[in-house]
Scaffold this active site. Sequence first.
Site, PDB file in Angstrom:
ATOM      1  N   ASP A 183      -4.573  -0.405  -1.463  1.00  0.00           N
ATOM      2  CA  ASP A 183      -3.709  -1.868  -0.840  1.00  0.00           C
ATOM      3  C   ASP A 183      -3.517  -2.651  -1.852  1.00  0.00           C
ATOM      4  O   ASP A 183      -2.424  -3.416  -1.873  1.00  0.00           O
ATOM      5  CB  ASP A 183      -4.891  -2.139   0.173  1.00  0.00           C
ATOM      6  CG  ASP A 183      -5.119  -1.577   1.360  1.00  0.00           C
ATOM      7  OD1 ASP A 183      -3.790  -0.933   2.128  1.00  0.00           O
ATOM      8  OD2 ASP A 183      -6.006  -1.075   1.939  1.00  0.00           O
ATOM      9  N   GLY A 196       5.225  -4.807   3.420  1.00  0.00           N
ATOM     10  CA  GLY A 196       6.376  -4.065   3.713  1.00  0.00           C
ATOM     11  C   GLY A 196       6.490  -3.078   5.192  1.00  0.00           C
ATOM     12  O   GLY A 196       7.430  -3.416   6.049  1.00  0.00           O
TER      13      GLY A 196
END
Length: 506
Positions: A294, A429
């Site tokens: 992440d 995103g």
Amino acid sequence: MKLAYWMYAGPAHIGTLRIASSFNNVHAIMHAPLGDDYFNVMRSMLERERDFTPVTASIVDRHVLSRGSQEKVVHSIIKKDKEEKPNLVVLTPTCTSSILQEDLQNFAYRASLETEADVLLADVNHYRVNELQASDRTLDQIVRFYLDKSKKKNILNDTKTLNPSVNIIGVVGLGFHNYHDLSELKRIFADLNININLVIPENASVHSLNNLPRAWFNCVPYREVGILTAEYLKKEFDMPFVNITPMGLTQITSFIREVQNILSNLGKHVDYEAYIDTQTRFISQSAWFSRSIDCQNLTGKKAVVFGDLTHSTAIARILHSEMGIRVAWVGTYCKYDVEWFKRQVSDISEQIVISENHAVIAELIKKTDPAVIFGTQMERHIGKKLNIPCGVISSPVHIQNFPLSYRPFLGYEGTNQIADLVYNSFTLGMEDHLLDLFGGHDIVNADEINQQSSVTWSPQALLELTKIPGFVRKKVKKNTEAFANQQTISVITVETMYSAKEKLQS
């Protein structure tokens, strides 16, 4: 002094009132016209205090101007002394009332002849310093006053505590997450077997200030408030101090090692390396998070940082050193301490911004076009206009930045809170892609594009643009239009889009 509809740091009297209202049983008298007396409302709203703010406005009106202010100011001080029975009354003018050039020192002296409380005129130049500088100076003035008084009365307690102890200096009302940070500082010192001698000014009694020299050393967690006091205690009582802000893993480690060095120099040999290792690996989740996929998705992303001295330097270092995020520029509105700021961030970013003008910062953000902003409430508003996400990391702030839940920025729990703030501030995103897929806010239509653009898009180019994932569509559109303007192309076609792409990649 500057007339403005937005200021990053407030006028000097706000700083004095923040210090006075942070102490226990201290009352402030503000010599001011109507309109300057908003501090009580602001503090009650933001701090959600149950008790009334201990500040009284001695209003300057036309009647006072016609006969002078002395009678009213002295009466206000004596009245509050009888009603509230404070230990100290702090008298402060505002920028506006300072224009009258009245002898407020004499007013304070006249009132002190009839009060049980001490009366002190805040020694601040309201034309030359701002809220943060005034906070630092007022705290230093009060500490000096009571330590000098204790020396004269021979009640100064300078016998060191049996076990290592510390004074925490600079925790002030209306500070950014200050109370949560204080809890983390207390937790760290408890883990290190260091007792808390005094915390000032937060909820401290001025009559306990004579015990300040009992501590082995002082801790100044914020650059803005407490440095003058720590330097005075160092000079007068040879008390060392640590002024490293324990925000972020690297700075927490430096902070604890500096404490270790201070104790060693004082004859108490300790080793905190095992503690640092355990806390870093098992208590703080940010070290693990920084190595996760992440966080790696954020590597190389462009961010800008702007705020006060303490938080902008610390957050910029966390982004740069711990998370691999590119800091395009880092800045502060604290123009009075520029050299210190530059030393702290010179290895983080090549561009350092010093400005008190929000319009300059807005233009710079627009020009930089970062993926995320970390700043004050003003930068959050700027980000909204530019459709750039912003994480608020510094004063000035709004009520939403005085959370009821536990949100420290300092200490090991603070590293978790900051990691969450950083990660959640980015527009991810997949989030934008799903919004696009299911009809979210990022759907593009021809009317919207042509309305915002200086060039026209052909129907085929519009269709091609809508096929691009939402999280990069804005940048593709911007780059294509910039290319079209450079090439004096009035209608963007699919071929133009590919030509722009090739030019960008070359």
